[in-house]
Motif scaffolding. Structure first.
Motif, short mmCIF file in Angstrom:
data_model
loop_
_atom_site.label_atom_id
_atom_site.label_comp_id
_atom_site.label_asym_id
_atom_site.label_seq_id
_atom_site.Cartn_x
_atom_site.Cartn_y
_atom_site.Cartn_z
N ARG A 1 -1.51 -9.52 -0.14
CA ARG A 1 -1.48 -9.16 1.41
C ARG A 1 0.09 -8.69 1.78
N GLY A 2 0.96 -9.26 1.07
CA GLY A 2 2.47 -8.42 1.28
C GLY A 2 2.46 -6.85 0.85
N GLN A 3 1.84 -6.69 0.00
CA GLN A 3 1.98 -5.38 -0.65
C GLN A 3 1.25 -4.46 0.37
N LYS A 4 -0.07 -4.88 0.56
CA LYS A 4 -0.97 -4.22 1.59
C LYS A 4 -0.33 -3.85 2.78
N LEU A 5 0.37 -4.93 3.27
CA LEU A 5 0.99 -4.82 4.94
C LEU A 5 2.14 -3.83 4.51
N GLN A 6 2.89 -3.71 3.67
CA GLN A 6 3.90 -2.60 3.34
C GLN A 6 3.18 -1.53 3.32
N GLU A 7 2.18 -1.16 2.65
CA GLU A 7 1.37 0.05 2.56
C GLU A 7 1.01 0.67 3.77
N LEU A 8 0.43 -0.45 4.55
CA LEU A 8 -0.11 -0.07 5.91
C LEU A 8 1.21 0.29 7.16
N LEU A 9 2.25 -0.26 6.83
CA LEU A 9 3.45 0.05 7.80
C LEU A 9 4.02 1.21 7.26
N VAL A 10 3.86 1.76 6.00
CA VAL A 10 4.38 3.24 5.73
C VAL A 10 3.22 4.11 6.16
N GLU A 11 2.02 3.94 5.81
CA GLU A 11 1.04 4.59 6.25
C GLU A 11 1.00 5.17 8.07
N ARG A 12 1.34 4.09 8.67
CA ARG A 12 1.72 4.39 10.12
C ARG A 12 2.80 4.63 10.66
N GLY A 13 3.89 4.92 9.75
CA GLY A 13 5.03 5.56 10.03
C GLY A 13 6.15 4.62 10.46
N TYR A 14 5.86 3.09 10.33
CA TYR A 14 6.95 2.32 10.63
C TYR A 14 7.94 1.82 9.60
N LEU A 15 7.82 2.07 8.43
CA LEU A 15 8.53 1.76 7.24
C LEU A 15 8.76 2.94 6.39
N ASP A 16 9.77 3.14 5.73
CA ASP A 16 10.11 4.19 5.12
C ASP A 16 9.54 4.18 3.57
N PRO A 17 8.98 4.76 2.93
CA PRO A 17 8.50 4.68 1.70
C PRO A 17 9.43 4.19 0.67
N ALA A 18 10.66 4.46 0.65
CA ALA A 18 11.61 4.14 -0.25
C ALA A 18 11.92 2.61 -0.11
N SER A 19 11.66 2.10 0.95
CA SER A 19 11.97 0.79 1.05
C SER A 19 10.78 -0.28 0.66
N ILE A 20 9.87 0.24 0.21
CA ILE A 20 8.68 -0.66 -0.40
C ILE A 20 9.22 -1.37 -1.61
N THR A 21 9.08 -2.62 -1.74
CA THR A 21 9.38 -3.57 -2.90
C THR A 21 8.34 -3.44 -3.88
N PRO A 22 8.59 -3.30 -5.16
CA PRO A 22 7.43 -3.25 -6.14
C PRO A 22 6.86 -4.85 -5.97
N PRO A 23 5.51 -4.94 -6.39
CA PRO A 23 4.73 -6.16 -6.30
C PRO A 23 5.32 -7.12 -7.55
N ARG A 24 5.37 -8.05 -7.35
CA ARG A 24 5.96 -9.11 -8.15
C ARG A 24 4.89 -9.39 -9.40
N LYS A 25 5.30 -9.70 -10.65
CA LYS A 25 4.30 -9.97 -11.78
C LYS A 25 3.90 -11.62 -11.36
N ARG A 26 2.52 -11.76 -11.60
CA ARG A 26 2.07 -13.17 -11.56
C ARG A 26 2.13 -13.90 -12.50
N ARG A 27 2.45 -15.29 -12.56
CA ARG A 27 2.55 -15.98 -13.53
C ARG A 27 1.21 -16.60 -13.90
N ARG A 28 1.05 -16.83 -15.10
CA ARG A 28 -0.36 -17.33 -15.37
C ARG A 28 -0.14 -18.77 -15.57
N ARG A 29 -0.99 -19.69 -15.18
CA ARG A 29 -0.85 -21.11 -15.48
C ARG A 29 -1.56 -21.37 -16.58
#
Length: 74
Positions: free
Chosen positions: A46-74
Motif C-alpha cells: 500500500r505505501g509504495q502504491k500510494l506514492q506511485e498514485l501521488l506521483v501519477e496525479r502530480g502531487y508528489l515529485d518522482p525523486a521523492s519516492i522512497t524505495p520499498p523496504r526489503k521484507r524479512r522472512r520469518r
C-alpha cells in the motif's frame, strides 16, 4: 460528503505514507478516492502504491519516492 469519511480517508493516506504537506493540497473527494484505491491493495504494497498514485496525479515529485523496504522472512 460526511466529514467522518473525509477524516478517515486522511488518516488512511497518512498511515500509508502520504506527506501532510501533500494532503493539504488535495480536495476531500479526491482524498476519499485515493483512500478507496489504496484500501483495495494488499497491505504490504500500500505505501509504495500510494506514492506511485501521488506521483501519477502530480502531487508528489518522482525523486521523492522512497524505495520499498526489503521484507524479512520469518
Amino acid at each position: 460528503m460526511d466529514d467522518s469519511v473525509a477524516v478517515d480517508a486522511k488518516r488512511i493516506l497518512l498511515r500509508y505514507g502520504a506527506p501532510i504537506s501533500v494532503l493539504s493540497g488535495i480536495a476531500d473527494p479526491e482524498r476519499i478516492e485515493l483512500a478507496r484505491l489504496v484500501s483495495r491493495i494488499e497491505v504490504p504494497d500500500r505505501g509504495q502504491k500510494l506514492q506511485e498514485l501521488l506521483v501519477e496525479r502530480g502531487y508528489l515529485d518522482p525523486a521523492s519516492i522512497t524505495p520499498p523496504r526489503k521484507r524479512r522472512r520469518r
